[in-house]
Design a protein around this motif. Structure first.
Motif, PDB file in Angstrom:
ATOM      1  N   UNK A 201       0.836  -1.195   0.000  1.00  0.00           N
ATOM      2  CA  UNK A 201       0.000   0.000   0.000  1.00  0.00           C
ATOM      3  C   UNK A 201       0.874   1.250   0.000  1.00  0.00           C
ATOM      4  N   UNK A 202       0.242   2.364  -0.308  1.00  0.00           N
ATOM      5  CA  UNK A 202       0.941   3.649  -0.275  1.00  0.00           C
ATOM      6  C   UNK A 202       1.439   3.947   1.133  1.00  0.00           C
ATOM      7  N   UNK A 203       0.705   3.499   2.152  1.00  0.00           N
ATOM      8  CA  UNK A 203       1.105   3.735   3.547  1.00  0.00           C
ATOM      9  C   UNK A 203       2.446   3.063   3.844  1.00  0.00           C
ATOM     10  N   UNK A 204       2.605   1.832   3.374  1.00  0.00           N
ATOM     11  CA  UNK A 204       3.865   1.117   3.601  1.00  0.00           C
ATOM     12  C   UNK A 204       5.005   1.821   2.878  1.00  0.00           C
ATOM     13  N   UNK A 205       4.785   2.122   1.622  1.00  0.00           N
ATOM     14  CA  UNK A 205       5.835   2.773   0.831  1.00  0.00           C
ATOM     15  C   UNK A 205       6.209   4.118   1.441  1.00  0.00           C
TER      16      UNK A 205
ATOM     17  N   UNK B  36       8.301   3.501   4.630  1.00  0.00           N
ATOM     18  CA  UNK B  36       9.632   3.016   4.271  1.00  0.00           C
ATOM     19  C   UNK B  36      10.490   4.178   3.768  1.00  0.00           C
ATOM     20  N   UNK B  37       9.914   5.020   2.933  1.00  0.00           N
ATOM     21  CA  UNK B  37      10.646   6.187   2.429  1.00  0.00           C
ATOM     22  C   UNK B  37      11.020   7.144   3.552  1.00  0.00           C
ATOM     23  N   UNK B  38      10.100   7.332   4.512  1.00  0.00           N
ATOM     24  CA  UNK B  38      10.412   8.193   5.662  1.00  0.00           C
ATOM     25  C   UNK B  38      11.579   7.639   6.459  1.00  0.00           C
ATOM     26  N   UNK B  39      11.587   6.325   6.658  1.00  0.00           N
ATOM     27  CA  UNK B  39      12.694   5.701   7.385  1.00  0.00           C
ATOM     28  C   UNK B  39      14.008   5.908   6.634  1.00  0.00           C
ATOM     29  N   UNK B  40      13.951   5.783   5.313  1.00  0.00           N
ATOM     30  CA  UNK B  40      15.158   5.981   4.501  1.00  0.00           C
ATOM     31  C   UNK B  40      15.644   7.431   4.597  1.00  0.00           C
ATOM     32  N   UNK B  41      14.727   8.373   4.620  1.00  0.00           N
ATOM     33  CA  UNK B  41      15.102   9.787   4.737  1.00  0.00           C
ATOM     34  C   UNK B  41      15.677  10.060   6.128  1.00  0.00           C
ATOM     35  N   UNK B  42      15.038   9.534   7.162  1.00  0.00           N
ATOM     36  CA  UNK B  42      15.509   9.758   8.533  1.00  0.00           C
ATOM     37  C   UNK B  42      16.879   9.149   8.790  1.00  0.00           C
ATOM     38  N   UNK B  43      17.239   8.157   8.002  1.00  0.00           N
ATOM     39  CA  UNK B  43      18.522   7.455   8.185  1.00  0.00           C
ATOM     40  C   UNK B  43      19.312   7.465   6.881  1.00  0.00           C
ATOM     41  N   UNK B  44      19.339   8.625   6.261  1.00  0.00           N
ATOM     42  CA  UNK B  44      19.917   8.730   4.911  1.00  0.00           C
ATOM     43  C   UNK B  44      21.398   8.394   4.827  1.00  0.00           C
ATOM     44  N   UNK B  45      22.116   8.452   5.920  1.00  0.00           N
ATOM     45  CA  UNK B  45      23.557   8.163   5.892  1.00  0.00           C
ATOM     46  C   UNK B  45      23.867   6.717   6.279  1.00  0.00           C
ATOM     47  N   UNK B  46      22.853   5.913   6.464  1.00  0.00           N
ATOM     48  CA  UNK B  46      23.080   4.545   6.912  1.00  0.00           C
ATOM     49  C   UNK B  46      22.754   3.583   5.767  1.00  0.00           C
TER      50      UNK B  46
ATOM     51  N   UNK C 211      17.821  -1.947   2.829  1.00  0.00           N
ATOM     52  CA  UNK C 211      16.590  -2.614   3.268  1.00  0.00           C
ATOM     53  C   UNK C 211      15.350  -1.891   2.772  1.00  0.00           C
ATOM     54  N   UNK C 212      15.400  -0.573   2.753  1.00  0.00           N
ATOM     55  CA  UNK C 212      14.273   0.193   2.246  1.00  0.00           C
ATOM     56  C   UNK C 212      13.993  -0.149   0.787  1.00  0.00           C
ATOM     57  N   UNK C 213      15.059  -0.251   0.023  1.00  0.00           N
ATOM     58  CA  UNK C 213      14.898  -0.627  -1.389  1.00  0.00           C
ATOM     59  C   UNK C 213      14.323  -2.032  -1.526  1.00  0.00           C
ATOM     60  N   UNK C 214      14.812  -2.960  -0.716  1.00  0.00           N
ATOM     61  CA  UNK C 214      14.287  -4.329  -0.753  1.00  0.00           C
ATOM     62  C   UNK C 214      12.817  -4.376  -0.351  1.00  0.00           C
ATOM     63  N   UNK C 215      12.445  -3.541   0.619  1.00  0.00           N
ATOM     64  CA  UNK C 215      11.072  -3.560   1.116  1.00  0.00           C
ATOM     65  C   UNK C 215      10.069  -3.030   0.094  1.00  0.00           C
TER      66      UNK C 215
END
Length: 117
Positions: A88-92, A95-105, A111-115
């Motif tokens: 769903x859009x909610x999951x995506x 996941x994108x928010x997590x990737x932004x919050x941890x952009x240097x990791x 994992x975000x890409x895999x998800x």
């Protein structure tokens, strides 16, 4: 093993909703039992994805928790023969928010890409 419902009762208990260690252990436990028969049915019936996403929102700056949640989501939505099940859009969005919050990791980015791929 602990019943799936017990994990969600712990994760949604107001005493533990922002308890990083407890939430991490619950997500680890869910990951260990996700291959059990009827896991997805129980998970969906208990609105499990909402519980996982809520934990990611509440503890959005905690790398370890987001790492475990993304690992869980990536495994959960991987269908038979490696084919991804549509999310769903909610999951995506989360996941994108997590990737932004941890952009240097790098592991979070991977994992975000895999998800969502």
């Amino acid at each position: 093993s602990i019943d799936i419902k017990t994990y969600f009762q712990i994760m949604t208990n107001p005493l533990f909703q922002t308890a990083n260690y407890v939430l991490q252990k619950c997500i680890e436990g869910l990951t260990l039992v996700m291959d059990e028969e009827n896991f997805r049915t129980k998970f969906n019936r208990l609105d499990g994805l909402k519980v996982i996403l809520d934990a990611m929102v509440k503890l959005r700056r905690i790398t370890d928790l987001n790492f475990l949640a993304l690992t869980f989501i990536a495994k959960l939505y991987k269908g038979a023969h490696g084919k991804k099940i549509p999310q769903s859009a909610e999951i995506i969005n989360q996941v994108c928010r997590a990737m932004i919050n941890h952009k240097c990791i790098q592991t979070i980015q991977s994992l975000g890409c895999l998800a969502i791929y």
